[in-house]
Design a protein around this motif. Structure first.
Motif, PDB file in Angstrom:
ATOM      1  N   ASP A 177     -10.115  13.861  11.713  1.00 34.17           N
ATOM      2  CA  ASP A 177     -10.018  13.507  13.129  1.00 34.17           C
ATOM      3  C   ASP A 177     -10.792  14.486  14.002  1.00 34.17           C
ATOM      4  O   ASP A 177     -11.343  14.103  15.045  1.00 34.17           O
ATOM      5  N   LEU A 178     -10.833  15.740  13.574  1.00 34.58           N
ATOM      6  CA  LEU A 178     -11.593  16.739  14.329  1.00 34.58           C
ATOM      7  C   LEU A 178     -13.071  16.393  14.351  1.00 34.58           C
ATOM      8  O   LEU A 178     -13.714  16.386  15.414  1.00 34.58           O
ATOM      9  N   ARG A 179     -13.624  16.071  13.201  1.00 30.93           N
ATOM     10  CA  ARG A 179     -15.043  15.708  13.144  1.00 30.93           C
ATOM     11  C   ARG A 179     -15.328  14.450  13.964  1.00 30.93           C
ATOM     12  O   ARG A 179     -16.336  14.353  14.652  1.00 30.93           O
ATOM     13  N   LYS A 180     -14.402  13.488  13.897  1.00 28.02           N
ATOM     14  CA  LYS A 180     -14.585  12.269  14.676  1.00 28.02           C
ATOM     15  C   LYS A 180     -14.549  12.535  16.173  1.00 28.02           C
ATOM     16  O   LYS A 180     -15.169  11.806  16.956  1.00 28.02           O
ATOM     17  N   SER A 181     -13.808  13.565  16.582  1.00 30.06           N
ATOM     18  CA  SER A 181     -13.649  13.839  18.006  1.00 30.06           C
ATOM     19  C   SER A 181     -14.914  14.412  18.643  1.00 30.06           C
ATOM     20  O   SER A 181     -15.120  14.285  19.856  1.00 30.06           O
ATOM     21  N   PHE A 182     -15.764  15.069  17.840  1.00 28.40           N
ATOM     22  CA  PHE A 182     -16.981  15.654  18.384  1.00 28.40           C
ATOM     23  C   PHE A 182     -17.932  14.565  18.886  1.00 28.40           C
ATOM     24  O   PHE A 182     -17.963  13.450  18.347  1.00 28.40           O
ATOM     25  N   ARG A 187     -21.898  16.398  16.193  1.00 34.31           N
ATOM     26  CA  ARG A 187     -21.567  16.167  14.783  1.00 34.31           C
ATOM     27  C   ARG A 187     -22.829  16.125  13.923  1.00 34.31           C
ATOM     28  O   ARG A 187     -22.847  16.630  12.781  1.00 34.31           O
ATOM     29  N   TYR A 188     -23.904  15.563  14.460  1.00 33.84           N
ATOM     30  CA  TYR A 188     -25.183  15.523  13.739  1.00 33.84           C
ATOM     31  C   TYR A 188     -25.679  16.945  13.445  1.00 33.84           C
ATOM     32  O   TYR A 188     -26.080  17.252  12.310  1.00 33.84           O
ATOM     33  N   TRP A 292     -17.138  25.299  14.234  1.00 34.05           N
ATOM     34  CA  TRP A 292     -16.378  24.372  13.390  1.00 34.05           C
ATOM     35  C   TRP A 292     -15.358  25.124  12.553  1.00 34.05           C
ATOM     36  O   TRP A 292     -14.175  24.751  12.483  1.00 34.05           O
ATOM     37  N   HIS A 293     -15.789  26.217  11.955  1.00 35.11           N
ATOM     38  CA  HIS A 293     -14.875  26.983  11.106  1.00 35.11           C
ATOM     39  C   HIS A 293     -13.870  27.793  11.925  1.00 35.11           C
ATOM     40  O   HIS A 293     -12.725  27.994  11.480  1.00 35.11           O
ATOM     41  N   ILE A 294     -14.257  28.255  13.105  1.00 28.63           N
ATOM     42  CA  ILE A 294     -13.300  28.952  13.961  1.00 28.63           C
ATOM     43  C   ILE A 294     -12.173  28.005  14.372  1.00 28.63           C
ATOM     44  O   ILE A 294     -10.989  28.363  14.322  1.00 28.63           O
ATOM     45  N   ILE A 295     -12.510  26.793  14.780  1.00 30.92           N
ATOM     46  CA  ILE A 295     -11.494  25.808  15.172  1.00 30.92           C
ATOM     47  C   ILE A 295     -10.517  25.561  14.034  1.00 30.92           C
ATOM     48  O   ILE A 295      -9.288  25.547  14.224  1.00 30.92           O
ATOM     49  N   ARG A 296     -11.036  25.388  12.818  1.00 28.45           N
ATOM     50  CA  ARG A 296     -10.169  25.141  11.664  1.00 28.45           C
ATOM     51  C   ARG A 296      -9.308  26.369  11.355  1.00 28.45           C
ATOM     52  O   ARG A 296      -8.130  26.234  10.991  1.00 28.45           O
ATOM     53  N   TRP A 297      -9.883  27.569  11.490  1.00 28.04           N
ATOM     54  CA  TRP A 297      -9.127  28.796  11.237  1.00 28.04           C
ATOM     55  C   TRP A 297      -7.998  28.935  12.252  1.00 28.04           C
ATOM     56  O   TRP A 297      -6.861  29.277  11.890  1.00 28.04           O
ATOM     57  N   LEU A 298      -8.290  28.695  13.526  1.00 29.06           N
ATOM     58  CA  LEU A 298      -7.267  28.787  14.563  1.00 29.06           C
ATOM     59  C   LEU A 298      -6.145  27.787  14.321  1.00 29.06           C
ATOM     60  O   LEU A 298      -4.957  28.103  14.472  1.00 29.06           O
ATOM     61  N   ARG A 299      -6.498  26.583  13.932  1.00 25.64           N
ATOM     62  CA  ARG A 299      -5.496  25.559  13.643  1.00 25.64           C
ATOM     63  C   ARG A 299      -4.572  25.984  12.511  1.00 25.64           C
ATOM     64  O   ARG A 299      -3.345  25.797  12.579  1.00 25.64           O
ATOM     65  N   LYS A 322     -20.993  22.790  24.658  1.00 23.11           N
ATOM     66  CA  LYS A 322     -19.535  22.877  24.750  1.00 23.11           C
ATOM     67  C   LYS A 322     -18.901  21.514  24.992  1.00 23.11           C
ATOM     68  O   LYS A 322     -17.829  21.215  24.448  1.00 23.11           O
ATOM     69  N   LYS A 323     -19.547  20.685  25.787  1.00 25.56           N
ATOM     70  CA  LYS A 323     -19.023  19.339  26.010  1.00 25.56           C
ATOM     71  C   LYS A 323     -18.962  18.555  24.706  1.00 25.56           C
ATOM     72  O   LYS A 323     -17.988  17.837  24.439  1.00 25.56           O
ATOM     73  N   GLY A 324     -19.982  18.690  23.875  1.00 25.55           N
ATOM     74  CA  GLY A 324     -19.988  18.001  22.589  1.00 25.55           C
ATOM     75  C   GLY A 324     -18.895  18.484  21.664  1.00 25.55           C
ATOM     76  O   GLY A 324     -18.339  17.703  20.875  1.00 25.55           O
TER      77      GLY A 324
END
Length: 389
Positions: A177-182, A187-188, A292-299, A322-324
Protein backbone atom coordinates in the motif's frame (compact mmCIF):
# COMPACT_ATOMS: atom_id res chain seq x y z
CA UNK A 1 11.64 25.74 40.96
CA UNK A 2 9.20 28.60 40.47
CA UNK A 3 5.52 28.07 39.86
CA UNK A 4 2.85 29.56 37.68
CA UNK A 5 0.62 30.19 40.65
CA UNK A 6 -2.72 31.05 39.08
CA UNK A 7 -5.16 28.17 38.77
CA UNK A 8 -7.64 28.52 35.95
CA UNK A 9 -11.22 27.49 36.64
CA UNK A 10 -13.48 26.17 33.90
CA UNK A 11 -14.90 29.07 31.94
CA UNK A 12 -18.66 29.66 32.02
CA UNK A 13 -20.39 28.32 28.95
CA UNK A 14 -21.19 31.79 27.63
CA UNK A 15 -17.94 33.56 28.54
CA UNK A 16 -16.85 35.60 25.53
CA UNK A 17 -14.12 33.94 23.54
CA UNK A 18 -13.58 30.99 25.86
CA UNK A 19 -14.58 27.43 24.91
CA UNK A 20 -16.98 25.89 27.42
CA UNK A 21 -14.74 22.83 27.79
CA UNK A 22 -11.73 24.71 29.23
CA UNK A 23 -10.25 22.49 31.95
CA UNK A 24 -8.68 23.70 35.23
CA UNK A 25 -5.00 22.90 34.67
CA UNK A 26 -2.18 24.23 36.80
CA UNK A 27 1.28 25.07 35.46
CA UNK A 28 4.72 24.88 37.04
CA UNK A 29 8.10 25.95 35.69
CA UNK A 30 10.56 23.07 36.12
CA UNK A 31 14.25 22.50 35.47
CA UNK A 32 15.51 21.81 31.97
CA UNK A 33 16.63 18.32 32.89
CA UNK A 34 13.26 17.41 34.42
CA UNK A 35 11.52 18.87 31.39
CA UNK A 36 13.40 16.83 28.79
CA UNK A 37 13.03 13.64 30.79
CA UNK A 38 9.29 14.18 31.23
CA UNK A 39 8.30 15.22 27.71
CA UNK A 40 10.21 12.30 26.17
CA UNK A 41 6.99 10.34 26.67
CA UNK A 42 4.65 12.95 25.17
CA UNK A 43 2.79 12.19 21.94
CA UNK A 44 3.53 15.71 20.68
CA UNK A 45 7.18 15.98 21.67
CA UNK A 46 9.39 17.64 19.04
CA UNK A 47 12.94 18.93 18.92
CA UNK A 48 11.98 22.64 19.10
CA UNK A 49 10.32 21.95 22.45
CA UNK A 50 13.41 20.35 24.00
CA UNK A 51 15.33 22.42 26.55
CA UNK A 52 18.63 20.96 25.33
CA UNK A 53 17.87 22.05 21.76
CA UNK A 54 16.50 25.50 22.55
CA UNK A 55 19.37 26.60 24.79
CA UNK A 56 21.80 25.82 21.98
CA UNK A 57 19.67 27.17 19.14
CA UNK A 58 18.49 30.41 20.80
CA UNK A 59 21.05 31.35 23.47
CA UNK A 60 19.72 34.92 23.65
CA UNK A 61 16.36 33.83 25.05
CA UNK A 62 15.37 32.65 28.52
CA UNK A 63 13.91 29.13 28.45
CA UNK A 64 11.04 28.42 30.83
CA UNK A 65 9.78 24.80 30.69
CA UNK A 66 6.19 24.68 31.95
CA UNK A 67 4.52 21.40 32.88
CA UNK A 68 0.73 21.33 33.24
CA UNK A 69 -1.26 19.11 35.58
CA UNK A 70 -4.93 18.25 35.90
CA UNK A 71 -5.79 16.89 39.33
CA UNK A 72 -2.10 16.20 39.96
CA UNK A 73 -1.59 14.27 36.70
CA UNK A 74 0.83 15.65 34.10
CA UNK A 75 -1.23 16.21 30.96
CA UNK A 76 0.92 18.54 28.85
CA UNK A 77 3.45 21.31 28.76
CA UNK A 78 5.25 23.91 26.72
CA UNK A 79 8.75 25.30 26.56
CA UNK A 80 8.38 29.09 26.69
CA UNK A 81 11.12 31.23 25.15
CA UNK A 82 11.17 34.69 26.70
CA UNK A 83 12.82 37.42 24.61
CA UNK A 84 13.23 41.01 25.89
CA UNK A 85 12.54 43.56 23.17
CA UNK A 86 14.72 46.59 22.29
CA UNK A 87 14.88 49.31 24.97
CA UNK A 88 13.26 46.83 27.38
CA UNK A 89 9.85 48.27 26.50
CA UNK A 90 8.31 44.81 26.64
CA UNK A 91 9.05 41.11 26.26
CA UNK A 92 7.71 38.32 24.06
CA UNK A 93 6.95 34.85 25.39
CA UNK A 94 6.99 32.34 22.52
CA UNK A 95 5.64 28.80 22.39
CA UNK A 96 6.77 27.15 19.15
CA UNK A 97 4.88 23.93 18.28
CA UNK A 98 3.25 24.09 21.72
CA UNK A 99 1.56 23.65 24.06
CA UNK A 100 2.07 19.90 23.73
CA UNK A 101 -0.30 17.23 24.93
CA UNK A 102 1.03 14.13 26.63
CA UNK A 103 -1.80 12.02 25.19
CA UNK A 104 -3.46 13.29 22.01
CA UNK A 105 -6.10 10.54 22.13
CA UNK A 106 -7.76 11.75 25.33
CA UNK A 107 -11.41 12.68 24.76
CA UNK A 108 -10.82 15.93 26.67
CA UNK A 109 -7.76 16.93 24.60
CA UNK A 110 -9.34 20.17 23.31
CA UNK A 111 -10.29 21.20 26.84
CA UNK A 112 -6.79 20.51 28.08
CA UNK A 113 -5.28 22.60 25.32
CA UNK A 114 -7.69 25.44 26.13
CA UNK A 115 -6.76 25.18 29.80
CA UNK A 116 -3.05 25.37 29.03
CA UNK A 117 -3.62 28.48 26.91
CA UNK A 118 -5.60 30.09 29.73
CA UNK A 119 -2.78 29.40 32.18
CA UNK A 120 -0.25 30.98 29.79
CA UNK A 121 -2.46 34.05 29.32
CA UNK A 122 -2.84 34.43 33.08
CA UNK A 123 0.89 34.30 33.78
CA UNK A 124 2.69 35.73 30.75
CA UNK A 125 0.12 38.23 29.39
CA UNK A 126 -1.71 39.41 32.50
CA UNK A 127 0.64 38.94 35.42
CA UNK A 128 3.94 39.61 33.68
CA UNK A 129 2.75 41.98 30.95
CA UNK A 130 4.29 40.20 27.96
CA UNK A 131 3.02 39.56 24.46
CA UNK A 132 2.23 35.86 24.26
CA UNK A 133 3.00 34.27 20.87
CA UNK A 134 1.88 30.73 20.09
CA UNK A 135 2.80 28.87 16.89
CA UNK A 136 0.88 25.57 16.57
CA UNK A 137 2.37 22.87 14.41
CA UNK A 138 0.80 21.93 11.09
CA UNK A 139 -2.37 19.92 11.59
CA UNK A 140 -3.03 16.55 10.02
CA UNK A 141 -6.66 17.61 9.63
CA UNK A 142 -7.76 20.00 6.88
CA UNK A 143 -8.56 22.67 9.48
CA UNK A 144 -6.10 23.53 12.23
CA UNK A 145 -8.25 23.24 15.33
CA UNK A 146 -5.57 24.60 17.65
CA UNK A 147 -5.19 27.77 15.61
CA UNK A 148 -8.96 28.22 15.35
CA UNK A 149 -9.15 27.85 19.13
CA UNK A 150 -6.54 30.58 19.62
CA UNK A 151 -8.36 33.03 17.35
CA UNK A 152 -11.63 32.34 19.18
CA UNK A 153 -9.88 33.17 22.45
CA UNK A 154 -8.81 36.62 21.22
CA UNK A 155 -5.38 35.93 19.74
CA UNK A 156 -4.58 37.86 16.56
CA UNK A 157 -2.80 36.53 13.48
CA UNK A 158 0.82 37.63 13.20
CA UNK A 159 3.82 36.56 11.15
CA UNK A 160 3.50 33.69 8.71
CA UNK A 161 6.29 31.51 7.37
CA UNK A 162 7.33 32.43 3.85
CA UNK A 163 6.77 28.83 2.70
CA UNK A 164 4.41 27.36 5.31
CA UNK A 165 3.47 24.01 3.74
CA UNK A 166 4.65 20.84 5.45
CA UNK A 167 4.72 17.52 3.61
CA UNK A 168 3.59 14.66 5.85
CA UNK A 169 3.81 10.94 4.98
CA UNK A 170 1.50 8.28 6.41
CA UNK A 171 3.68 5.70 8.19
CA UNK A 172 0.99 3.11 8.90
CA UNK A 173 0.88 1.33 5.54
CA UNK A 174 2.27 -2.06 4.56
CA UNK A 175 4.85 -2.19 1.78
CA UNK A 176 2.37 -2.81 -1.01
CA UNK A 177 0.00 0.00 0.00
CA UNK A 178 2.92 2.32 0.66
CA UNK A 179 4.29 1.89 -2.86
CA UNK A 180 0.81 2.36 -4.30
CA UNK A 181 0.40 5.60 -2.36
CA UNK A 182 3.39 7.28 -4.02
CA UNK A 183 2.84 9.43 -7.09
CA UNK A 184 3.47 7.48 -10.29
CA UNK A 185 6.64 9.37 -11.20
CA UNK A 186 8.04 9.01 -7.66
CA UNK A 187 7.40 5.28 -7.79
CA UNK A 188 9.10 5.11 -11.20
CA UNK A 189 12.27 6.72 -9.82
CA UNK A 190 12.20 4.43 -6.78
CA UNK A 191 12.02 1.38 -9.04
CA UNK A 192 15.00 2.69 -11.00
CA UNK A 193 17.00 3.30 -7.81
CA UNK A 194 16.49 -0.29 -6.68
CA UNK A 195 18.38 -1.51 -9.75
CA UNK A 196 21.48 0.59 -8.98
CA UNK A 197 23.06 -1.66 -6.36
CA UNK A 198 22.34 0.72 -3.44
CA UNK A 199 22.21 -0.38 0.18
CA UNK A 200 20.54 1.19 3.22
CA UNK A 201 22.22 1.60 6.62
CA UNK A 202 20.89 2.61 10.01
CA UNK A 203 23.87 3.99 11.91
CA UNK A 204 24.81 5.05 15.43
CA UNK A 205 26.02 8.42 16.67
CA UNK A 206 29.62 7.22 16.40
CA UNK A 207 29.32 7.70 12.64
CA UNK A 208 28.31 11.35 12.79
CA UNK A 209 31.71 12.29 11.40
CA UNK A 210 30.73 10.70 8.08
CA UNK A 211 27.53 12.74 7.95
CA UNK A 212 29.32 15.97 8.88
CA UNK A 213 31.75 15.46 6.00
CA UNK A 214 28.90 14.74 3.58
CA UNK A 215 26.90 17.75 4.77
CA UNK A 216 29.85 20.15 4.61
CA UNK A 217 30.75 19.01 1.11
CA UNK A 218 27.14 19.52 0.00
CA UNK A 219 26.76 22.98 1.51
CA UNK A 220 30.09 24.09 0.06
CA UNK A 221 29.08 22.79 -3.35
CA UNK A 222 25.54 24.17 -3.35
CA UNK A 223 26.39 27.41 -1.50
CA UNK A 224 22.90 27.65 -0.06
CA UNK A 225 21.87 29.83 2.86
CA UNK A 226 21.42 27.31 5.66
CA UNK A 227 18.57 28.51 7.89
CA UNK A 228 18.46 25.24 9.81
CA UNK A 229 19.68 24.50 13.32
CA UNK A 230 22.52 22.24 12.21
CA UNK A 231 24.82 23.54 14.95
CA UNK A 232 22.61 21.75 17.51
CA UNK A 233 22.88 18.27 16.07
CA UNK A 234 25.88 16.99 18.06
CA UNK A 235 24.18 18.07 21.28
CA UNK A 236 20.96 16.32 20.26
CA UNK A 237 22.78 13.12 19.33
CA UNK A 238 24.25 12.92 22.84
CA UNK A 239 21.25 13.98 24.91
CA UNK A 240 19.42 12.10 27.63
CA UNK A 241 17.08 10.34 27.63
CA UNK A 242 18.35 8.38 24.66
CA UNK A 243 14.83 8.10 23.20
CA UNK A 244 15.06 11.78 22.23
CA UNK A 245 18.20 11.34 20.15
CA UNK A 246 17.64 11.58 16.38
CA UNK A 247 18.36 8.57 14.18
CA UNK A 248 21.06 8.52 11.51
CA UNK A 249 20.69 6.81 8.12
CA UNK A 250 22.96 6.34 5.11
CA UNK A 251 22.68 5.04 1.58
CA UNK A 252 25.76 3.40 0.10
CA UNK A 253 26.79 2.65 -3.46
CA UNK A 254 29.56 0.10 -3.89
CA UNK A 255 32.23 1.06 -1.34
CA UNK A 256 31.17 4.64 -0.64
CA UNK A 257 28.43 6.63 1.14
CA UNK A 258 26.46 8.77 -1.32
CA UNK A 259 23.73 10.17 0.93
CA UNK A 260 22.45 10.39 4.45
CA UNK A 261 19.65 11.73 6.63
CA UNK A 262 18.96 12.57 10.26
CA UNK A 263 15.41 12.05 11.57
CA UNK A 264 13.81 12.94 14.90
CA UNK A 265 11.71 9.91 15.87
CA UNK A 266 10.18 10.55 19.31
CA UNK A 267 6.45 11.13 19.66
CA UNK A 268 3.64 10.54 17.18
CA UNK A 269 5.26 12.47 14.34
CA UNK A 270 8.78 11.72 13.10
CA UNK A 271 10.50 14.73 11.54
CA UNK A 272 13.14 14.88 8.80
CA UNK A 273 15.83 17.20 10.14
CA UNK A 274 18.84 17.18 7.80
CA UNK A 275 19.91 15.47 4.63
CA UNK A 276 23.03 15.46 2.51
CA UNK A 277 24.22 13.87 -0.74
CA UNK A 278 27.27 13.94 -2.96
CA UNK A 279 27.50 14.29 -6.75
CA UNK A 280 27.06 10.55 -7.29
CA UNK A 281 23.64 10.45 -5.60
CA UNK A 282 21.50 12.23 -8.18
CA UNK A 283 22.02 9.89 -11.19
CA UNK A 284 21.59 6.93 -8.84
CA UNK A 285 18.28 8.37 -7.53
CA UNK A 286 19.65 7.75 -4.05
CA UNK A 287 17.15 10.10 -2.40
CA UNK A 288 14.21 7.92 -3.43
CA UNK A 289 15.92 4.78 -2.18
CA UNK A 290 16.92 6.41 1.11
CA UNK A 291 13.49 7.78 1.99
CA UNK A 292 11.69 4.58 1.01
CA UNK A 293 13.77 2.68 3.52
CA UNK A 294 13.52 5.40 6.18
CA UNK A 295 9.70 5.28 5.97
CA UNK A 296 9.73 1.49 6.37
CA UNK A 297 12.22 1.70 9.27
CA UNK A 298 10.10 4.30 11.07
CA UNK A 299 6.98 2.19 10.60
CA UNK A 300 8.63 -0.94 11.97
CA UNK A 301 10.71 0.58 14.79
CA UNK A 302 8.77 3.54 16.20
CA UNK A 303 5.18 4.29 17.28
CA UNK A 304 5.09 7.38 15.04
CA UNK A 305 2.00 7.71 12.86
CA UNK A 306 3.39 10.33 10.50
CA UNK A 307 6.68 11.43 8.93
CA UNK A 308 7.02 15.21 8.52
CA UNK A 309 9.37 16.00 5.63
CA UNK A 310 9.52 19.72 6.42
CA UNK A 311 9.17 22.46 3.82
CA UNK A 312 10.69 23.41 0.49
CA UNK A 313 12.04 26.99 0.77
CA UNK A 314 10.05 27.64 -2.39
CA UNK A 315 11.96 25.29 -4.70
CA UNK A 316 9.69 23.61 -7.24
CA UNK A 317 11.90 20.53 -7.63
CA UNK A 318 11.84 19.91 -3.90
CA UNK A 319 8.07 20.42 -3.90
CA UNK A 320 7.62 17.76 -6.60
CA UNK A 321 9.92 15.31 -4.79
CA UNK A 322 8.14 15.65 -1.44
CA UNK A 323 4.66 15.83 -2.93
CA UNK A 324 5.30 12.58 -4.77
CA UNK A 325 6.45 10.90 -1.57
CA UNK A 326 3.40 12.13 0.37
CA UNK A 327 1.24 10.67 -2.39
CA UNK A 328 -2.45 10.03 -1.85
CA UNK A 329 -2.14 8.60 1.68
CA UNK A 330 -0.34 11.56 3.29
CA UNK A 331 -1.20 15.24 3.61
CA UNK A 332 0.26 18.63 2.73
CA UNK A 333 -0.72 21.14 5.39
CA UNK A 334 0.41 24.69 6.20
CA UNK A 335 1.91 25.87 9.46
CA UNK A 336 -0.56 28.56 10.58
CA UNK A 337 0.46 32.16 11.30
CA UNK A 338 1.83 33.00 14.72
CA UNK A 339 -1.04 33.81 17.09
CA UNK A 340 -0.35 36.82 19.35
CA UNK A 341 -2.08 37.96 22.54
CA UNK A 342 -1.41 40.77 24.99
CA UNK A 343 -3.45 42.05 27.90
CA UNK A 344 -2.22 45.63 27.37
CA UNK A 345 -1.60 47.73 24.24
CA UNK A 346 2.12 48.52 24.64
CA UNK A 347 3.52 44.97 24.63
CA UNK A 348 1.29 44.08 21.68
CA UNK A 349 2.38 47.09 19.61
CA UNK A 350 6.06 46.63 20.43
CA UNK A 351 5.90 42.86 19.94
CA UNK A 352 4.15 43.11 16.57
CA UNK A 353 6.72 45.70 15.49
CA UNK A 354 9.58 43.40 16.48
CA UNK A 355 8.12 40.53 14.45
CA UNK A 356 7.62 42.83 11.45
CA UNK A 357 11.22 44.01 11.65
CA UNK A 358 12.49 40.44 11.86
CA UNK A 359 10.39 39.38 8.87
CA UNK A 360 11.67 42.31 6.82
CA UNK A 361 15.27 41.47 7.70
CA UNK A 362 14.84 37.84 6.64
CA UNK A 363 13.19 38.90 3.37
CA UNK A 364 16.13 41.17 2.56
CA UNK A 365 18.64 38.43 3.39
CA UNK A 366 16.86 35.95 1.11
CA UNK A 367 16.70 38.51 -1.71
CA UNK A 368 20.43 39.24 -1.42
CA UNK A 369 21.29 35.54 -1.47
CA UNK A 370 19.05 34.92 -4.49
CA UNK A 371 20.70 37.83 -6.33
CA UNK A 372 24.18 36.49 -5.57
CA UNK A 373 23.29 32.90 -6.52
CA UNK A 374 20.79 33.14 -9.41
CA UNK A 375 21.57 29.71 -10.84
CA UNK A 376 21.64 27.69 -7.64
CA UNK A 377 19.27 24.72 -7.48
CA UNK A 378 18.98 22.44 -4.43
CA UNK A 379 19.00 18.70 -4.83
CA UNK A 380 16.41 16.39 -3.31
CA UNK A 381 18.26 16.02 -0.03
CA UNK A 382 18.37 19.70 0.86
CA UNK A 383 18.29 20.23 4.60
CA UNK A 384 14.83 21.04 5.89
CA UNK A 385 14.09 24.53 7.15
CA UNK A 386 14.53 25.65 10.75
CA UNK A 387 12.87 29.03 11.21
CA UNK A 388 13.31 30.70 14.55
CA UNK A 389 10.66 32.07 16.92
Amino acid sequence: MSAIDEEISPAPAKAAGRPSATLPVTGEIVSGREWDETVAGFDEVCQEQLFTFATTRWPGTVQEPVLFRLGGEIVGGTLMMVQPLPLRLASIAVSKWGPMLKDTHRPDAAGLHAGMIEALIADYARKRGMMLSVLPRASIEAENGRYRQLLARGFRAGSILLFPNRYIVNLRLDDADLRKSFAQKWRYHLNKSEKEGLSFEHAGAERMGEFHALYKAMTDRKQFADHSAYETIDTLMAMEPASLRPELFFVRHESGIVGGAIVFTAGDRAVYLYGATNDRALPLRAGYFLHWHIIRWLRDNTPAQWYDLGGTDGYQGLHQFKKGMVGDAGVIRPVPPVANYAARPLPFIVGQGAFAARDAYHAVQRAIHAWRNPDRRPDQERASGGEGP
